[in-house]
Design a protein around this motif. Structure first.
Motif, short mmCIF file in Angstrom:
data_model
loop_
_atom_site.label_atom_id
_atom_site.label_comp_id
_atom_site.label_asym_id
_atom_site.label_seq_id
_atom_site.Cartn_x
_atom_site.Cartn_y
_atom_site.Cartn_z
N GLY A 43 -7.94 -0.58 2.56
CA GLY A 43 -7.38 -1.66 2.07
C GLY A 43 -6.80 -2.28 3.40
N ASN A 89 -4.09 -6.02 4.47
CA ASN A 89 -3.18 -7.15 4.01
C ASN A 89 -3.65 -8.43 4.65
OD1 ASN A 89 -0.85 -5.65 3.18
ND2 ASN A 89 -0.11 -5.24 5.18
N TYR A 115 0.67 -1.31 0.04
CA TYR A 115 0.08 0.04 0.23
C TYR A 115 0.68 1.36 -0.01
CZ TYR A 115 -3.71 -3.19 0.94
OH TYR A 115 -4.45 -4.30 0.85
N HIS A 116 2.17 1.01 0.06
CA HIS A 116 2.77 2.33 0.46
C HIS A 116 3.20 3.03 -0.95
CE1 HIS A 116 4.12 2.84 4.57
NE2 HIS A 116 3.28 1.74 4.57
N GLY A 174 1.58 1.96 -4.74
CA GLY A 174 0.76 1.63 -3.65
C GLY A 174 -0.60 1.30 -4.25
N SER A 175 -1.57 1.89 -3.28
CA SER A 175 -2.99 1.62 -3.38
C SER A 175 -3.59 2.49 -4.76
CB SER A 175 -3.79 1.56 -2.25
OG SER A 175 -3.70 2.68 -1.69
N GLU A 229 -6.06 3.72 5.99
CA GLU A 229 -6.75 3.85 4.73
C GLU A 229 -7.27 2.66 4.32
OE1 GLU A 229 -3.33 3.06 1.23
OE2 GLU A 229 -3.63 5.07 2.00
N THR A 255 -1.72 -3.34 -8.03
CA THR A 255 -0.58 -3.55 -6.99
C THR A 255 -0.59 -4.95 -6.23
OG1 THR A 255 -0.18 -1.33 -6.91
CG2 THR A 255 1.03 -2.63 -5.10
N ILE A 256 -1.78 -5.08 -5.83
CA ILE A 256 -2.12 -6.38 -4.70
C ILE A 256 -2.09 -7.58 -5.64
CG2 ILE A 256 -3.90 -7.57 -3.53
CD1 ILE A 256 -3.00 -4.93 -2.26
N ASP A 272 2.45 7.84 5.27
CA ASP A 272 3.71 7.26 4.45
C ASP A 272 5.03 7.51 5.27
OD1 ASP A 272 2.81 5.56 2.98
OD2 ASP A 272 2.98 6.54 1.09
N PRO A 320 -1.25 -1.09 5.63
CA PRO A 320 -1.46 0.35 4.94
C PRO A 320 -1.99 1.31 5.78
CG PRO A 320 -3.37 -1.36 5.06
CD PRO A 320 -2.17 -2.07 5.58
#
Ligand code: FMN
Length: 402
Positions: A312, A314, A248-249, A256-257, A310, A262-263, A295, A291
């Protein structure tokens, strides 16, 4: 200095936090770990840890038997570096100092993993030019921002996309650094695949514009990372290898998101690691950065103001990967979230800024005692102050902490 007073501490005594867990070849006695924390106290030139300080710093934070510590990001080679005061583990002089540090941790019956660091385009380009080193990334000229482009052109060290031979050379350097880590006494190594550094630059299509077998599709962008993983499995054994990822970064100008795909990239890498686990080559753990909106908490130079998490999660990792999962990110300020994450029986929780300020953080989490406030201006710098002068709870009371 004072205790943190912005939230009420809770005791984790009756949660999974104080159940042992097998991680690689080690058995931790609780599920709190110290995540990698760059402190910029190594000596220049040579990137040699200042062991009198560093041994004390890591000793203070490993006093609780059965604790797990991950070292600060540690360069695998000069070419992978670019910060004068971060340590490396490629030279004999560095290994000699790390040995003393790891011996302290082991005397405390705790465990240590070395974070294998390769900066890529997050390197100090001026320092790289000064030392005659390339300014590397996945692709030529895809800069993080205008400022780094300007500086890189000014010092005549334009961003360089690695050739296949240079990738092979880096893999050799990862192997050398991993073997050195084990020789110095480490329990394993964590490959830094997160936070916008070189491997992350390859994973992310925003920084990876390659058209060869290392760019384009997810499989191609993940190739370098998985080649490093496989090389280290062969060199030191899967149980001594781990990896950090940060889906997410956006730190270091990563997608990131912002990029919904990205995922998918991360899930592919994790799936490949699960395949290796099922084939009898289980990595020790996967470390996920949670997430966060903020940052800055990947390495702030200003105070971190906790914000809400945020959208999202893991959680997807658990449907793919069946080994231990380490999770870090603003859990100090969010005890309820930490307790919830710990409900999963393969989970360990990391505390970054509060491990810096609170050497006996594990005891305090057990007893529900407040953490020490941290001094963010001293996170980086060549001083003992802000490094080895944080008190335990009893010392803090004697010092009049409120
Ligand atoms: N993360 C890494 O993967 N490698 C590092 O070397 C590293 N250095 C850091 C240095 C500082 C001073 C801080 C505050 C963070 C650093 N991080 C690094 C990120 C931490 O490992 C952690 O993810 C972050 O601090 C969030 O956890 P926290 O909210 O508990 O502080």
């Amino acid at each position: 200095m004072s205790f943190v007073s912005t939230y009420k501490p809770v005791s984790f005594k009756d949660t999974n936090m104080f159940k042992p867990l097998k991680v690689g070849n080690t058995e931790v006695l609780h599920r709190v770990f110290m995540p990698p924390l760059t402190r910029m106290r190594a000596q220049h030139p040579g990137n040699v840890p200042t062991s009198e300080w560093a041994a004390k710093y890591y000793d203070q934070r490993s006093k609780r038997p059965g604790s797990m510590l991950i070292t600060e990001g540690t360069f695998i080679s000069p070419q992978a570096g670019g910060y004068d005061h971060a340590p490396g583990i490629w030279s004999d002089a560095q290994v000699a100092e790390w040995k003393k540090i790891f011996a302290k941790i082991h005397e405390n019956k705790s465990f240590v993993w070395v974070q294998m660091w390769n900066l890529g385009r997050q390197a100090g380009v001026r320092e790289m030019a000064r030392d005659g080193l390339r300014y590397d990334s996945a692709s030529d000229g895809v800069y993080m921002d205008e400022e780094s482009e300007k500086l890189s052109l000014e010092v005549k060290n334009p961003q360089h996309g690695l050739t296949e031979d240079e990738i092979k050379q880096y893999i050799k350097e990862y192997i050398h650094a991993a073997k050195n880590s084990i020789e110095a006494g480490a329990d394993g190594v964590e490959i830094h695949g997160a936070h916008g550094y070189l491997l992350n630059q390859f994973l992310d299509p925003l920084s990876n514009k390659r058209t060869d077998k290392y760019g384009g599709s997810i499989e191609n962008r993940a190739r370098f990372t998985l080649e490093v993983v496989d090389a280290l499995i062969d060199a030191i054994g899967a149980e001594k290898v781990a990896i950090r990822l940060s889906p997410y970064h956006t730190y270091g100008t990563m997608s990131g998101s912002k990029d919904p795909c990205t995922i998918a990239t991360m899930a592919y890498v994790i799936g490949e690691l699960e395949k290796r686990r099922r084939a009898g080559k289980p990595l020790a753990y996967i470390h996920m950065t949670e997430p966060l909106i903020n940052d800055n908490s990947t390495g702030p130079v200003t105070e971190v103001v906790p914000k809400k998490h945020e959208e999202g999660t893991n959680e997807f990792i658990f449907s793919i990967w069946k080994g231990p999962v380490l999770r870090t990110g603003e859990l100090g300020e969010n005890p309820t979230l930490a307790a919830k994450l710990l409900e999963n029986d393969r989970t360990m929780v990391g505390y970054g800024r509060y491990y810096i300020s609170t050497p006996d953080i594990v005891d305090r989490l057990e007893k529900g005692l407040p953490f020490n406030n941290y001094r963010y201006k001293l996170f980086y710098g060549q001083t003992a102050e802000g490094y080895i002068d944080y008190p335990t709870y009893d010392e803090a009371i004697k010092l009049g902490y409120k």
